[in-house]
Design a protein around this motif. Sequence first.
Motif, PDB file in Angstrom:
ATOM      1  N   ASP A 187     114.419  53.919  62.751  1.00 45.18           N
ATOM      2  CA  ASP A 187     114.273  53.103  63.962  1.00 45.18           C
ATOM      3  C   ASP A 187     115.531  53.277  64.823  1.00 45.18           C
ATOM      4  O   ASP A 187     116.056  52.329  65.373  1.00 45.18           O
ATOM      5  CB  ASP A 187     114.040  51.628  63.574  1.00 45.18           C
TER       6      ASP A 187
ATOM      7  N   HIS B 162     117.144  42.879  58.198  1.00 47.94           N
ATOM      8  CA  HIS B 162     116.684  43.961  57.322  1.00 47.94           C
ATOM      9  C   HIS B 162     117.750  45.041  57.280  1.00 47.94           C
ATOM     10  O   HIS B 162     118.620  45.109  58.154  1.00 47.94           O
ATOM     11  CB  HIS B 162     115.376  44.553  57.843  1.00 47.94           C
TER      12      HIS B 162
ATOM     13  N   ARG C 298     125.853  40.928  68.757  1.00 53.80           N
ATOM     14  CA  ARG C 298     124.463  40.687  69.132  1.00 53.80           C
ATOM     15  C   ARG C 298     123.712  40.739  67.801  1.00 53.80           C
ATOM     16  O   ARG C 298     123.840  41.702  67.033  1.00 53.80           O
ATOM     17  CB  ARG C 298     124.004  41.780  70.093  1.00 53.80           C
TER      18      ARG C 298
ATOM     19  N   ASP D 191     120.414  40.984  65.697  1.00 49.15           N
ATOM     20  CA  ASP D 191     119.082  41.546  65.883  1.00 49.15           C
ATOM     21  C   ASP D 191     117.997  40.687  65.225  1.00 49.15           C
ATOM     22  O   ASP D 191     118.159  40.229  64.082  1.00 49.15           O
ATOM     23  CB  ASP D 191     119.070  42.943  65.237  1.00 49.15           C
TER      24      ASP D 191
ATOM     25  N   ARG E 165     108.952  52.810  73.203  1.00 45.83           N
ATOM     26  CA  ARG E 165     110.124  52.430  74.001  1.00 45.83           C
ATOM     27  C   ARG E 165     110.962  53.629  74.436  1.00 45.83           C
ATOM     28  O   ARG E 165     112.050  53.456  74.993  1.00 45.83           O
ATOM     29  CB  ARG E 165     110.974  51.443  73.195  1.00 45.83           C
TER      30      ARG E 165
HETATM   31  C1  NOJ Z   1     114.897  44.405  67.764  1.00 38.47           C
HETATM   32  C2  NOJ Z   1     115.603  45.596  68.358  1.00 38.47           C
HETATM   33  O1  NOJ Z   1     116.002  45.274  69.664  1.00 38.47           O
HETATM   34  C3  NOJ Z   1     114.642  46.740  68.291  1.00 38.47           C
HETATM   35  O2  NOJ Z   1     115.082  47.841  69.026  1.00 38.47           O
HETATM   36  C4  NOJ Z   1     114.432  47.085  66.845  1.00 38.47           C
HETATM   37  O3  NOJ Z   1     113.458  48.096  66.750  1.00 38.47           O
HETATM   38  C5  NOJ Z   1     113.950  45.875  66.050  1.00 38.47           C
HETATM   39  N1  NOJ Z   1     114.669  44.677  66.373  1.00 38.47           N
HETATM   40  C6  NOJ Z   1     114.101  46.101  64.589  1.00 38.47           C
HETATM   41  O4  NOJ Z   1     115.458  46.070  64.237  1.00 38.47           O
END
Ligand code: NOJ
Length: 569
Positions: free
Chosen positions: A60, A103, A198, A200, A423
Amino acid sequence: MDHLWWQTGVVYQIYPRSFQDSTGNGIGDLPGVISRLDYVEELGVDAVWISPFFTSPMADFGYDVADYCDVDPLFGTLEDAERLIEEAHERGLKVLVDLVPNHCSSEHPWFVEARASRSAPRRDWFVWRDPAPDGGPPNNWLSVFGGPSWTLDETTGQYYRHSFLKEQPDLDWRNPAVIEALQDVLRFWMDRGVDGFRLDAVMLGGKDLLERDNPPAHSGSAHKAMGAWDAQEHVYDLGDPFILEVFAGFRKVVDSYVAKQDLADQVAAVIPPDRVLIGEVHQFDLEEWATYYGGAGGAAGAGDGAAGGAAGAGGAAGLHMPFNFGLFKTPWTAEGVREHVETIERVTRDRGWPNYVLGNHDEPRLTDRLGEDSDRLAAMLLLTLRGTPTLYYGDEIGMEQGEIPPEQQIDPWGLNVAPELGRDGCRTPMQWNSGPHAGFSTAKPWLPVHDNRAFRNVAVQLDEPNSLLNLYRRLLKLRQKHQALHRGSFRSVDSGNDNCFSFLREAPDAPGHFKRMFVALNFGDEVIHVVTPGPCRVLLWSHAPGEDLNLVEMLRLGPKEGAIAVVFG
Ligand code: NOJ
């Protein structure tokens, strides 16, 4: 008490894969960011938030962390991160890093160890459950990125939970050892000088203790379509109030750091803690949203905005700020925006300091969402409201959503759920100049540069006095200079025109500063005339460079035009 930097300042989000490549591999990195810090400083923002650059298999793109305390070789080294912090500080910029506490990566040693056997020492750092009687997942919870939020681990015969990809196993926030480990991560980065975090996806840490099935959806609670995830009402898989205790614990750690740690004991009493915790909170019931600041009724940056210290009598201090994504959902009209801003003013009154977001790495580009003709109005709105603005890299030059052909899409959300959720389009490389790859890299970038790079780029816009970039630079400087704009009170003013959102920002006790600023924003497509609350001089128009020296009592605003004026008398 005075205001703190994160209240008066503006945050600039950098997605490091896409800002500047220094190695010629087509992927941005930390030395690349360092090489662009002069640009960031001159832009006039006060802090950078850098999306994750930690060791990661990149399932990710970094939000799957395999080592919270090291830098992925793609992005550089730990020394590069330290140098970035130092160089940013030398330029007066604060640095926020992105902590992903909900996570980690399935390749993080914690998970590798946990999945080895049912009796592994860190087994209970994650959430393992026996299959349901039919062999399926233990309940109906869904992963945001498609499919169930449970994956069967063949070796041990149990399911583990993941709110996102199966490569992103959820840490168990109900286990105090996990919370302690995450607090150590906060310490690790604060010891290296970072000014805040920040956090998440924090709502997803709050899962129901009884793990009850979610009921079917009866209302859309998110700000956009989320695919199959929308089929459920997310009452049991996020937002359980116990997470307020987790935030209180994080907050204690962060607040125990003061400007100069070696002098901590001596200065703690006189210098308020100034590191910040900003949480990614998608809660569009704004009364609920405000509870993430922690206990009500106290001094947590309350009212006209004293420094964000401990929360008051009502309970423990929570996040310094839960991100306010309300403008993503608000109708782009004068009435819609006024209503949202007034609600934010009301719900934060006894809670904390407001904030506003108009773009980030998860949302379609601002220019595409609102229309190009709203770029300037959006900039003026974001940078004149009371509260901390967060500006996404590239929005200052009006970068548009990249059109990525289906075969080139790489975002797992788009690939797994629906291409329109992908995205990639808002993460395309920063457009620095009209040269090859827009000056981002010497090699083919990881995502294609937008076709509009020839005219939408930093170099071209710096040379053009009336460009969007120069408007941002003027707005940021004006905001930085005038207390009324960066810390003054907020009051809506009825302009007598339905398409106009106008308000006053006032700082009566600011010697040597203009005390009253009037902001008028025309959301309509017609010319309007707005009566000002007294004799005014326009300091900045959204559509023309330069001040106006005339004293006026009426402003003429063209379609989607705004103005900031100082009010005399
Ligand atoms: C929110 C993040 O802004 C996003 O980019 C990410 O894929 C998910 N959380 C999982 O960490």
